[in-house]
Design a protein around this motif. Structure first.
Motif, PDB file in Angstrom:
ATOM      1  N   LEU A 165       3.434   9.626 -10.143  1.00 29.45           N
ATOM      2  CA  LEU A 165       2.752   9.787 -11.428  1.00 29.45           C
ATOM      3  C   LEU A 165       1.997  11.113 -11.498  1.00 29.45           C
ATOM      4  O   LEU A 165       1.974  11.771 -12.549  1.00 29.45           O
ATOM      5  N   ILE A 166       1.384  11.520 -10.418  1.00 30.37           N
ATOM      6  CA  ILE A 166       0.693  12.815 -10.395  1.00 30.37           C
ATOM      7  C   ILE A 166       1.688  13.943 -10.580  1.00 30.37           C
ATOM      8  O   ILE A 166       1.457  14.883 -11.347  1.00 30.37           O
ATOM      9  N   TYR A 167       2.824  13.861  -9.911  1.00 30.62           N
ATOM     10  CA  TYR A 167       3.857  14.891 -10.027  1.00 30.62           C
ATOM     11  C   TYR A 167       4.398  14.975 -11.452  1.00 30.62           C
ATOM     12  O   TYR A 167       4.537  16.064 -12.015  1.00 30.62           O
ATOM     13  N   PHE A 192       0.835  -1.202   0.000  1.00 34.70           N
ATOM     14  CA  PHE A 192       0.000   0.000   0.000  1.00 34.70           C
ATOM     15  C   PHE A 192       0.874   1.260   0.000  1.00 34.70           C
ATOM     16  O   PHE A 192       0.580   2.228  -0.687  1.00 34.70           O
ATOM     17  N   GLY A 193       1.969   1.251   0.741  1.00 34.54           N
ATOM     18  CA  GLY A 193       2.906   2.381   0.757  1.00 34.54           C
ATOM     19  C   GLY A 193       3.559   2.570  -0.599  1.00 34.54           C
ATOM     20  O   GLY A 193       3.720   3.705  -1.084  1.00 34.54           O
ATOM     21  N   ILE A 194       3.955   1.468  -1.252  1.00 36.77           N
ATOM     22  CA  ILE A 194       4.546   1.547  -2.593  1.00 36.77           C
ATOM     23  C   ILE A 194       3.522   2.110  -3.569  1.00 36.77           C
ATOM     24  O   ILE A 194       3.848   2.940  -4.428  1.00 36.77           O
ATOM     25  N   LEU A 195       2.281   1.685  -3.457  1.00 35.71           N
ATOM     26  CA  LEU A 195       1.218   2.188  -4.326  1.00 35.71           C
ATOM     27  C   LEU A 195       1.011   3.686  -4.131  1.00 35.71           C
ATOM     28  O   LEU A 195       0.877   4.431  -5.110  1.00 35.71           O
ATOM     29  N   ILE A 196       1.009   4.150  -2.890  1.00 38.92           N
ATOM     30  CA  ILE A 196       0.843   5.584  -2.603  1.00 38.92           C
ATOM     31  C   ILE A 196       1.995   6.382  -3.189  1.00 38.92           C
ATOM     32  O   ILE A 196       1.796   7.427  -3.824  1.00 38.92           O
ATOM     33  N   VAL A 197       3.223   5.900  -3.016  1.00 31.57           N
ATOM     34  CA  VAL A 197       4.405   6.586  -3.569  1.00 31.57           C
ATOM     35  C   VAL A 197       4.324   6.622  -5.092  1.00 31.57           C
ATOM     36  O   VAL A 197       4.621   7.650  -5.717  1.00 31.57           O
TER      37      VAL A 197
END
Length: 92
Positions: A19-21, A9-14
């Motif tokens: 990708l947004i950045y 879940f942490g890897i997914l958030i990062v």
């Protein structure tokens, strides 16, 4: 049990934040590029805001025996006709 799902879940958030950045940075770069191209285009193709005088068809003039009648299509001309603000041009 909660710790083994926390790492993916942490890897997914990062990954989502990255990708947004990168998308925001890409959009900003593209916008700057298009603005630069637009400024170059404006320099090469200057536009003139001069308005040329033109004639509008607003009415007809009829002669009936000794009487002249004017039939207008645009009511905004009526006040100028009543005040006598017009020129008479004879083309033969």
């Amino acid at each position: 049990m909660g710790l083994d799902l926390l790492i993916p879940f942490g890897i997914l958030i990062v990954l989502v934040i990255y990708l947004i950045y990168t998308r925001t940075k890409f959009e900003k770069d593209m916008l700057n590029l298009y603005e630069k191209k637009f400024e170059e285009w404006k320099e090469q193709n200057p536009t003139s805001n001069e308005t040329k005088p033109h004639k509008d068809f607003v009415g007809l003039v009829f002669k009936e025996d000794y009487k002249i009648s004017i039939e207008i299509f645009d009511n905004s001309i009526e006040d100028r006709l009543k005040r006598g603000k017009f020129d008479i041009i004879c083309k033969e």
